[in-house]
Every structure is written in structure tokens, then in C-alpha cells.
Design an enzyme around this catalytic site. Structure first.
Site, PDB file in Angstrom:
ATOM      1  N   ALA A 180      26.748  10.004 -25.410  1.00 30.58           N
ATOM      2  CA  ALA A 180      26.734   9.268 -24.791  1.00 30.58           C
ATOM      3  C   ALA A 180      26.321   8.215 -23.528  1.00 30.58           C
ATOM      4  O   ALA A 180      27.662   8.062 -23.623  1.00 30.58           O
ATOM      5  CB  ALA A 180      25.595   8.591 -25.742  1.00 30.58           C
ATOM      6  N   LYS A 181      25.619   7.897 -22.717  1.00 31.60           N
ATOM      7  CA  LYS A 181      25.590   7.154 -21.716  1.00 31.60           C
ATOM      8  C   LYS A 181      24.177   6.097 -21.374  1.00 31.60           C
ATOM      9  O   LYS A 181      22.928   6.948 -21.589  1.00 31.60           O
ATOM     10  CB  LYS A 181      25.769   7.920 -20.334  1.00 31.60           C
ATOM     11  CG  LYS A 181      26.487   7.591 -19.144  1.00 31.60           C
ATOM     12  CD  LYS A 181      27.569   7.240 -20.083  1.00 31.60           C
ATOM     13  CE  LYS A 181      28.994   6.629 -18.696  1.00 31.60           C
ATOM     14  NZ  LYS A 181      30.250   7.019 -19.349  1.00 31.60           N
ATOM     15  N   GLY A 182      24.276   4.964 -21.030  1.00 33.18           N
ATOM     16  CA  GLY A 182      23.404   4.140 -20.607  1.00 33.18           C
ATOM     17  C   GLY A 182      23.030   3.629 -19.386  1.00 33.18           C
ATOM     18  O   GLY A 182      24.866   4.077 -18.673  1.00 33.18           O
ATOM     19  N   ASP A 194      30.903   0.433 -18.450  1.00 33.71           N
ATOM     20  CA  ASP A 194      31.337   1.087 -17.153  1.00 33.71           C
ATOM     21  C   ASP A 194      31.283   0.288 -16.071  1.00 33.71           C
ATOM     22  O   ASP A 194      31.690  -0.590 -16.181  1.00 33.71           O
ATOM     23  CB  ASP A 194      30.158   2.325 -17.563  1.00 33.71           C
ATOM     24  CG  ASP A 194      30.523   3.364 -17.281  1.00 33.71           C
ATOM     25  OD1 ASP A 194      30.053   3.729 -15.627  1.00 33.71           O
ATOM     26  OD2 ASP A 194      30.493   4.354 -17.654  1.00 33.71           O
TER      27      ASP A 194
END
Length: 429
Positions: free
Chosen positions: A118-120, A159
Site C-alpha cells: 500500500a502507499k499513501g 516516507d
């Protein structure tokens, strides 16, 4: 270039693109064709499982309300809960987050961690926000994602432009909404909130481990080797420090304010001290001659570690790269169009989904420590992470030899085969 890879690349007809999702798909397609991935599994793995786009109204210090756009994309959860960082940057967009989420799926599979990807992100220049505005934005994002995040569902991490402070805010806001303290909902937290020893250094340490493993295969002596490191944030600076400790002479470093070269070697310790005392940037550093980032990429060094942003090595400048080995600390620093040029030049590339896997490896350890309430000492964390990175490198190297393909395509093949088995075993409906 191997016959199988040439044929697959010819079919895929990769063209230069700076769109990270398209770049990911081009590599994905090559690997899928080589292993003969069936159409159903291909279609499942090509597209994200879920995509969330949210508007985040935030009260600013001037009394006005500003609305920011936030994203969370779950690529795949066949092997476990989704895992991936949250970045704050003006460049954040849906395609970028989709690519980063997919890369996390492959990265976790290569590291043999039972996570999906996943990433946001939030489209914002975090440097322009006050501390209070940044906290309110982070809490607004957490509230918007309260049904997405979860210790057994989706676990964020730091991140670009986020770190332990932002993770602490997420833990607090999420825990308030759930009615109980849940530190395992994120990783990369401060130590005093359940963070793990070794997490801050994990990605850079892993980049160094990958570099040393590749140099061993190439019979390059680290004590006689030179390196250039692009990017001097957490990943770049720590990678450079570990490389220096391993005996490499770091002859160039850079950040967004400038690049600096010194053929006699740059003291990474001095550069880190200067950066920390200079508002976090290298501008004005006197330990090397000022050059451009493009010049850094073209230096005649043994090892090049791009640890900055995406799309740094492209068709337009790949032919200028003189390094024997590229170790990708950043996500997506090399475009698909540049890969062929680098291969024809005989340059070995340790791809991002392998090279920067140290961060998610120690994140997994942090998550398990939170769940069991037992915490390891730093030396134990480092030993486990080093073993994991070395094993991952050996696995990908073996796949490359088996299929006679580049390390990047080998990494995709290794990851695709593992995730595909999970998808197929769980069945379709």
C-alpha cells in the site's frame, strides 16, 4: 541481454515514460510474459484492490480553511495486511501512489515478509506549514482513513517529509478514535511510543548490504572502490555512512540544493553534521566542489546510489552513466526506457524493490514487537535485517541466473511468482 528478456521487452515495447505507474507496468509485463503468468492472475495483480481519495479541510493559522487532497491505495493483500508509507509532497498524485503501492507488494514478497503493498500521500509542501498546521493535517488524514488503517488491515509508515513525529500523531488520533492504545497501527514511531531500535537506519543499512552483496558477486573490493550518492536525506546519508564504514571512498554527495564532489573522498560524518546544523540541507558545504546532480550521475565511479527521487536516470542521460554498479535507494529512480541502455553498457542494477527493502524489513519487526510486547536490542535487529537483505539478494541473483535476465526483471519475477501463488491459492470469486 538474455533472449527471453529481449523477446518479452520487444513484445511489451517499452517507451520512455516518467509516469511511475506506467514504468512499473512495463517491468511487470516483461516479467509476467517470461513466467507465463495466466491472464486472470495478471489482471488481478495489475490493478490495485482499493483506492481512496479524500478531501482534507484544515484550519490554517490565519483562520482560513484550506482543503488538501489525500490518497491511500491498497495494491494487494493476498499475502497479508497492506504495508506502505505516507508521503507529503506537491508531486503526490494518484498514479505515483499506485506505483508506490505496487512496488511495496513486490518489495514485501522479495523480503519474504507476510505483508501486501500500500502507499499513501497528501499533495502538500510540508515545509510551508507551521507545526500546528502539519499536526492538524496529519490528524485530519488519520480520521479520513480510520476505516482503512488497522493493525491487521493496513499499516502506514514514514516516507518523504514524514517521520516519527507524524507517526506519533497518527497513533494518537487513531487510538482516540478506537478507544484503546494501538501502537501497531503504524511503524517508524518514536522509541518511547513502541518504535523499534534500528528503524531509522534500516533502509540505508539495507542499501549498503545490497551494495556489498553485489560487489562480492562482481569481485569488487569495497576498500578500493569509489561511490557517488545522490540524495542526502535519511536514506542517502545513512547509505553513504555505512558505505564509508565498509571502506568505500565516497567522492560525491548531493541533495536538492546542490551536489558536491571530491576525488580524495568526502567525510560523510562531517557532511551529516553540516546538514544538521544548516537547516537540513547541504547548500554551502565546503567539503567538495559544487557540481550539478546530472554531473554526479555521470561520474566515473564504481558504485552509484540514487537515493533521491523518481526518474533520475532516463533515456536522455543513461548513456552518460559510468558506474559499474547502481544500487537504487530511492523508489523508481530509473525509468523503464533507461533500463535497456544500462544493460547494454553492462551496468548491474540492484533495483529499488530489492535494494531499499531494509526499511520494511525492520518495520515488520517493529510491528511484531508491538503485537507481542517484547522488544529486541539494536544489535539483534541489525543482525536479523542484514540476514534478511542478504537472503533476498541471493534469491533474486539466483533467479537472474536461472532466467538469464537483469536483476530488475529477476526481482519482479521472484515477487510475481510468490504473490501469484498466494492469489491462486486463495481462489477467485
Amino acid at each position: 541481454m538474455a533472449v527471453a528478456e529481449k523477446a518479452a521487452q520487444k513484445q511489451a515495447q517499452p517507451k520512455e515514460t516518467t509516469n511511475p505507474y506506467e514504468s512499473m507496468i512495463q517491468r511487470f509485463d516483461v516479467a509476467a510474459k517470461i513466467i507465463g503468468l495466466d491472464e486472470e492472475t495478471y489482471n488481478i495483480l495489475k490493478a490495485p484492490q482499493r483506492q481512496y481519495v479524500v478531501s482534507l479541510p484544515v484550519a490554517m493559522d490565519n483562520g482560513k480553511v484550506q482543503v488538501f487532497e489525500g490518497y491511500r491505495i491498497i495494491h494487494n493483500t493476498s499475502r497479508g495486511p497492506s504495508k506502505g508509507g505516507i508521503r507529503y509532497a506537491l508531486e503526490v498524485n494518484q498514479d505515483e501512489v499506485k506505483a508506490l503501492a505496487a512496488w511495496m507488494t513486490w518489495k514485501c514478497a522479495i523480503a519474504d515478509i507476510p505483508y501486501g503493498g500500500a502507499k499513501g500521500g497528501i499533495t502538500v509542501d510540508a515545509s510551508k506549514l507551521s507545526l500546528g498546521e502539519l499536526e492538524r493535517l496529519t490528524r485530519a488524514y488519520t480520521r479520513a482513513m480510520v476505516d482503512v488503517f488497522g493493525v491487521d488491515k493496513d499499516i502506514p509508515a514514514p516516507d518523504v517529509a514524514t517521520g516519527p513525529r507524524e507517526m506519533a500523531w497518527i497513533v494518537d488520533e487513531f487510538s482516540r478514535m478506537q478507544g484503546s492504545f494501538q501502537p501497531g497501527v503504524v511503524t517508524g514511531k518514536p522509541l518511547h511510543l513502541g518504535g523499534s531500535e534500528g528503524r531509522v537506519e534500516a533502509t540505508g543499512r539495507g542499501v549498503n548490504t545490497a551494495a556489498l552483496e553485489a560487489m562480492r558477486q562482481m569481485r569488487l573490493d569495497p576498500r578500493k572502490a569509489t561511490a557517488a550518492v545522490q540524495g542526502f536525506g535519511n536514506v542517502g546519508s545513512i547509505s553513504a555512512k555505512y558505505m564509508e564504514d565498509a571502506g568505500l571512498r565516497i567522492v560525491a554527495i548531493s541533495d536538492h540544493t546542490g551536489a558536491f564532489s571530491n576525488s580524495k573522498g568526502i567525510s560523510i560524518g562531517d557532511a551529516i553534521k553540516y546538514r544538521n546544523a544548516n537547516n537540513g540541507v547541504l547548500k554551502g558545504f565546503t567539503g567538495g566542489k559544487l557540481i550539478s546532480n546530472e554531473e554526479l550521475l555521470a561520474l566515473d565511479v564504481d558504485v552509484l546510489a540514487p537515493c533521491a527521487l523518481e526518474n533520475q536516470i532516463r533515456q536522455a542521460n543513461a548513456a552518460d552513466v559510468k558506474a559499474q554498479l547502481i544500487v537504487e535507494g530511492a523508489n523508481g529512480p530509473t525509468t523503464a526506457g533507461a533500463d535497456k541502455i544500462l544493460q547494454e553498457k553492462g551496468i548491474i542494477v540492484v533495483p529499488d524493490i530489492l535494494a531499499n527493502g531494509g526499511g520494511v524489513t525492520v518495520s515488520y519487526m517493529e510491528w511484531t514487537q508491538n503485537r507481542f510486547g517484547y522488544y529486541y536490542a539494536e544489535d539483534e535487529i541489525n543482525k536479523r535485517a542484514d540476514r534478511s537483505m542478504s537472503r533476498a539478494f541471493e534469491n533474486v541473483w539466483a533467479v537472474g541466473k536461472k532466467y538469464k535476465v537483469s536483476m530488475r526483471i529477476a526481482a519482479y519475477i521472484f515477487a510475481l511468482e510468490k504473490v501469484a501463488k498466494a492469489v491462486q491459492s486463495r481462489g477467485h470469486y
